[in-house]
Design a protein around this motif. Structure first.
Motif, PDB file in Angstrom:
ATOM      1  N   TYR A  28       0.654  -1.070  -0.033  1.00  0.00           N
ATOM      2  CA  TYR A  28      -0.010  -0.045  -0.078  1.00  0.00           C
ATOM      3  C   TYR A  28       0.686   1.417   0.099  1.00  0.00           C
ATOM      4  O   TYR A  28       0.583   2.425  -0.612  1.00  0.00           O
ATOM      5  N   ASP A  29       1.876   1.252   0.803  1.00  0.00           N
ATOM      6  CA  ASP A  29       2.990   2.402   0.780  1.00  0.00           C
ATOM      7  C   ASP A  29       3.393   2.642  -0.592  1.00  0.00           C
ATOM      8  O   ASP A  29       3.317   3.920  -1.188  1.00  0.00           O
ATOM      9  N   ARG A  30       3.826   1.609  -1.560  1.00  0.00           N
ATOM     10  CA  ARG A  30       4.337   1.765  -2.799  1.00  0.00           C
ATOM     11  C   ARG A  30       2.945   2.250  -3.523  1.00  0.00           C
ATOM     12  O   ARG A  30       3.338   3.027  -4.427  1.00  0.00           O
ATOM     13  N   ALA A  57       0.846   0.896 -10.445  1.00  0.00           N
ATOM     14  CA  ALA A  57      -0.338   1.102  -9.194  1.00  0.00           C
ATOM     15  C   ALA A  57      -1.208   0.054  -9.716  1.00  0.00           C
ATOM     16  O   ALA A  57      -2.015  -0.635  -8.888  1.00  0.00           O
ATOM     17  N   GLN A  58      -1.608  -0.138 -11.037  1.00  0.00           N
ATOM     18  CA  GLN A  58      -2.745  -1.050 -11.408  1.00  0.00           C
ATOM     19  C   GLN A  58      -2.346  -2.544 -11.008  1.00  0.00           C
ATOM     20  O   GLN A  58      -3.167  -3.235 -10.659  1.00  0.00           O
ATOM     21  N   GLU A  59      -0.979  -2.707 -11.542  1.00  0.00           N
ATOM     22  CA  GLU A  59      -0.399  -4.081 -11.068  1.00  0.00           C
ATOM     23  C   GLU A  59      -0.467  -4.542  -9.820  1.00  0.00           C
ATOM     24  O   GLU A  59      -0.948  -5.331  -9.323  1.00  0.00           O
ATOM     25  N   LEU A  90      -8.073   4.174 -12.529  1.00  0.00           N
ATOM     26  CA  LEU A  90      -6.753   4.108 -12.974  1.00  0.00           C
ATOM     27  C   LEU A  90      -6.712   3.922 -14.825  1.00  0.00           C
ATOM     28  O   LEU A  90      -5.904   4.657 -15.422  1.00  0.00           O
ATOM     29  N   VAL A  91      -7.403   3.066 -15.088  1.00  0.00           N
ATOM     30  CA  VAL A  91      -7.393   2.883 -16.582  1.00  0.00           C
ATOM     31  C   VAL A  91      -7.795   4.055 -17.248  1.00  0.00           C
ATOM     32  O   VAL A  91      -7.057   4.802 -18.180  1.00  0.00           O
TER      33      VAL A  91
END
Length: 128
Positions: A28-30, A57-59, A90-91
């Motif tokens: 979550y931090d990343r 982020a999607q990954e 996000l997409v």
């Protein structure tokens, strides 16, 4: 050993020795970091940087969704739906260059991260 090599080793060691709850918080931090940088990059007109961060982020969200066992917690299906919503946002954000959508997802990600961080702290305090 170079500074980058030392950093890479530290990250690898941190991940390999972290308990599962802490690994989740690290993800979550990343996720939040990727979204922050994506929004800033989009604002600065750096679309390639923004796009790559949104994609990462999607990954992360897809991995969180794929590893979520919705049968062990009554809130699991709702969390799975939230992950799907965040991925879709996000997409759309990436296609349209929409910073507001990135920020919406970032807000959800921050709330989830904070909740999981609190849960991880409680588990650690209980000695589990």
């Amino acid at each position: 050993m170079t500074t980058q090599a030392l950093r890479n080793r530290y990250v690898t060691d941190s991940v390999s020795t972290a308990p599962p709850a802490q690994l989740l918080v690290m993800l979550y931090d990343r996720l939040v970091l990727d979204l922050m940088i994506a929004g800033q990059a989009l604002e600065a007109g750096e679309t390639a940087t923004s796009s790559s961060r949104v994609y990462h982020a999607q990954e992360i969200l897809m991995e969180l969704r794929a590893t979520l066992d919705t049968s062990v917690w009554s809130g699991g299906p709702g969390l799975a739906s939230l992950y799907s919503f965040m991925i879709n946002e996000l997409v759309q954000a990436n296609v349209a260059g929409d910073r507001a959508r990135i920020e919406t997802v970032q807000g959800f990600a921050e709330q989830l991260r904070d909740a999981w961080r609190e849960a991880a702290t409680q588990v650690t305090a209980q000695g589990r």
